[in-house]
Write a protein that holds these residues in place. Sequence first.
Motif, PDB file in Angstrom:
ATOM      1  N   VAL A 172      11.634 -32.386 -12.481  1.00 48.04           N
ATOM      2  CA  VAL A 172      11.614 -32.872 -13.862  1.00 48.04           C
ATOM      3  C   VAL A 172      11.581 -31.648 -14.761  1.00 48.04           C
ATOM      4  CG1 VAL A 172      10.466 -34.254 -15.604  1.00 48.04           C
ATOM      5  CG2 VAL A 172      10.379 -34.971 -13.211  1.00 48.04           C
ATOM      6  N   GLY A 173      12.666 -31.445 -15.477  1.00 53.26           N
ATOM      7  CA  GLY A 173      12.729 -30.249 -16.304  1.00 53.26           C
ATOM      8  C   GLY A 173      13.242 -30.546 -17.693  1.00 53.26           C
ATOM      9  N   LEU A 174      12.332 -30.912 -18.587  1.00 55.16           N
ATOM     10  CA  LEU A 174      10.911 -30.686 -18.476  1.00 55.16           C
ATOM     11  C   LEU A 174      10.137 -31.767 -19.199  1.00 55.16           C
ATOM     12  CD1 LEU A 174      10.490 -29.511 -21.575  1.00 55.16           C
ATOM     13  CD2 LEU A 174      11.176 -27.374 -20.518  1.00 55.16           C
ATOM     14  N   LEU A 175       8.802 -31.750 -19.076  1.00 53.23           N
ATOM     15  CA  LEU A 175       7.916 -32.654 -19.795  1.00 53.23           C
ATOM     16  C   LEU A 175       7.445 -31.961 -21.072  1.00 53.23           C
ATOM     17  CD1 LEU A 175       5.724 -33.718 -16.740  1.00 53.23           C
ATOM     18  CD2 LEU A 175       7.558 -35.061 -17.779  1.00 53.23           C
TER      19      LEU A 175
ATOM     20  N   ARG B 185       7.637 -32.627  -2.439  1.00 52.30           N
ATOM     21  CA  ARG B 185       8.937 -33.009  -2.986  1.00 52.30           C
ATOM     22  C   ARG B 185       9.037 -32.994  -4.508  1.00 52.30           C
ATOM     23  NH1 ARG B 185      10.450 -38.450  -0.966  1.00 52.30           N
ATOM     24  NH2 ARG B 185      12.395 -37.948  -2.018  1.00 52.30           N
ATOM     25  N   PRO B 186       7.987 -33.269  -5.271  1.00 54.66           N
ATOM     26  CA  PRO B 186       8.130 -33.167  -6.734  1.00 54.66           C
ATOM     27  C   PRO B 186       8.144 -31.702  -7.188  1.00 54.66           C
ATOM     28  CG  PRO B 186       6.268 -34.585  -6.094  1.00 54.66           C
ATOM     29  CD  PRO B 186       6.664 -33.809  -4.894  1.00 54.66           C
ATOM     30  N   VAL B 187       8.925 -31.430  -8.227  1.00 55.73           N
ATOM     31  CA  VAL B 187       8.926 -30.124  -8.892  1.00 55.73           C
ATOM     32  C   VAL B 187       8.825 -30.425 -10.388  1.00 55.73           C
ATOM     33  CG1 VAL B 187      10.092 -27.922  -9.216  1.00 55.73           C
ATOM     34  CG2 VAL B 187      10.492 -29.240  -7.122  1.00 55.73           C
ATOM     35  N   LEU B 188       7.689 -30.105 -10.990  1.00 58.35           N
ATOM     36  CA  LEU B 188       7.461 -30.476 -12.382  1.00 58.35           C
ATOM     37  C   LEU B 188       7.400 -29.245 -13.273  1.00 58.35           C
ATOM     38  CD1 LEU B 188       4.763 -33.285 -11.995  1.00 58.35           C
ATOM     39  CD2 LEU B 188       7.247 -33.491 -12.028  1.00 58.35           C
ATOM     40  N   ALA B 189       8.100 -29.345 -14.404  1.00 56.13           N
ATOM     41  CA  ALA B 189       8.078 -28.276 -15.394  1.00 56.13           C
ATOM     42  C   ALA B 189       7.659 -28.856 -16.736  1.00 56.13           C
ATOM     43  CB  ALA B 189       9.452 -27.619 -15.509  1.00 56.13           C
ATOM     44  N   VAL B 190       6.923 -28.078 -17.496  1.00 56.27           N
ATOM     45  CA  VAL B 190       6.513 -28.471 -18.847  1.00 56.27           C
ATOM     46  C   VAL B 190       7.122 -27.479 -19.835  1.00 56.27           C
ATOM     47  CG1 VAL B 190       4.378 -29.547 -18.058  1.00 56.27           C
ATOM     48  CG2 VAL B 190       4.368 -27.130 -18.703  1.00 56.27           C
ATOM     49  N   GLY B 191       7.108 -27.858 -21.115  1.00 56.90           N
ATOM     50  CA  GLY B 191       7.668 -26.955 -22.114  1.00 56.90           C
ATOM     51  C   GLY B 191       7.394 -27.418 -23.525  1.00 56.90           C
ATOM     52  N   HIS B 192       7.912 -26.638 -24.487  1.00 61.71           N
ATOM     53  CA  HIS B 192       7.671 -26.934 -25.894  1.00 61.71           C
ATOM     54  C   HIS B 192       8.267 -28.266 -26.329  1.00 61.71           C
ATOM     55  CE1 HIS B 192       6.357 -22.836 -26.288  1.00 61.71           C
ATOM     56  NE2 HIS B 192       7.554 -22.321 -26.139  1.00 61.71           N
TER      57      HIS B 192
ATOM     58  N   VAL C 171      -0.070 -26.757  -5.738  1.00 66.65           N
ATOM     59  CA  VAL C 171       1.280 -27.092  -6.189  1.00 66.65           C
ATOM     60  C   VAL C 171       1.649 -26.197  -7.371  1.00 66.65           C
ATOM     61  CG1 VAL C 171       1.114 -29.477  -5.417  1.00 66.65           C
ATOM     62  CG2 VAL C 171       0.440 -28.923  -7.743  1.00 66.65           C
ATOM     63  N   PRO C 172       2.899 -25.763  -7.446  1.00 71.50           N
ATOM     64  CA  PRO C 172       3.312 -24.917  -8.566  1.00 71.50           C
ATOM     65  C   PRO C 172       3.559 -25.732  -9.825  1.00 71.50           C
ATOM     66  CG  PRO C 172       5.164 -25.288  -7.092  1.00 71.50           C
ATOM     67  CD  PRO C 172       3.975 -25.937  -6.448  1.00 71.50           C
ATOM     68  N   VAL C 173       3.311 -25.120 -10.952  1.00 72.32           N
ATOM     69  CA  VAL C 173       3.636 -25.691 -12.262  1.00 72.32           C
ATOM     70  C   VAL C 173       4.635 -24.758 -12.923  1.00 72.32           C
ATOM     71  CG1 VAL C 173       2.782 -26.353 -14.529  1.00 72.32           C
ATOM     72  CG2 VAL C 173       1.384 -26.791 -12.499  1.00 72.32           C
ATOM     73  N   LEU C 174       5.827 -25.269 -13.216  1.00 71.50           N
ATOM     74  CA  LEU C 174       6.855 -24.481 -13.865  1.00 71.50           C
ATOM     75  C   LEU C 174       6.845 -24.742 -15.367  1.00 71.50           C
ATOM     76  CD1 LEU C 174       7.698 -24.638 -10.829  1.00 71.50           C
ATOM     77  CD2 LEU C 174      10.061 -24.515 -11.592  1.00 71.50           C
TER      78      LEU C 174
END
Length: 291
Positions: free
Chosen positions: A61-64, A88-95, A153-156
């Motif tokens: 998810v790129g990105l929340l 399996r999930p890869v989650l990214a957050v952003g502005h 878990v990584p947070v991108l």
Amino acid sequence: MTGFGAVFRPQLPPERLRSVVRLADASGLDQLWLWEDCFREGGISTAAAALAWTERVRIGVGLLPVPLRNVALTAMEAASLHRMFPGRPVLAVGHGVQDWMGQVGARAESPVTLLREHLAALRALLAGEQVTVDGRYVHLDGVALDWPPAAAVPVLAGATGPRSLRLTGEAADGTVLTSATSPDGVRAARRLVDQGREAAGRTGDPHEVVVYLLAATGQDAADRLRADLAAEGLDQVPGLGVAGDAGAVAEAVLRLAEAGADTVVLQPTGDEPDPEGFVRFAAEQVRPLLP
């Protein structure tokens, strides 16, 4: 090996996701990425459905956008996905897009400060810590998850400007770059990310750089690519996007990888006529050409 995937663009209706994600799973594609673009599909809801419909493909998810989300809710939802579908999930957050944030009354005066506070709290919560913080934007009083992820878990985080890129190096576990990033842009971004990592004493920690690559294949591919770039005001920027067969696309992926991208995600044009075919093309024709 370069990580590789494709995007399910939210211009498609949500009911199209099932066929696309099942094809991604069956065809051997490494990753399928989703976007939480306003005001289309929700990132967590579509990710949960995609993970439930599949067995092996990783779902990004790129990105929340953090202005839309209380960090405790982000942590609860992220932890639930990681416990139900470990690895399996890869989650990214952003502005988030600031105009969209303004439309919903969530525009932050200092997006960088908000992202910094959100990342610090989110990573601590997902690590199982009890968090108390009284920041400019993030306020938590003794908050801890009952069900944190069973493993780290990584947070991108997504970023474009220099301050945000340095911040991802300091406070995130990876960086997501838009399709407006050329190979030279990846090199420049990597330098800024590494400056942030050094400033935070995190040079020994892994840090994945993910970049989207606008791609078109098949009939009228070059015209569709030019139209997409023009719509974003990027048609005069050299080195962006690729149109052509699997060989041309693979070469563009490798240029980004050589510039410092760990994962390259093919982004179809907004008018891609065959989303399922695009995923099949990525998995069955482009992927075998990559090391």
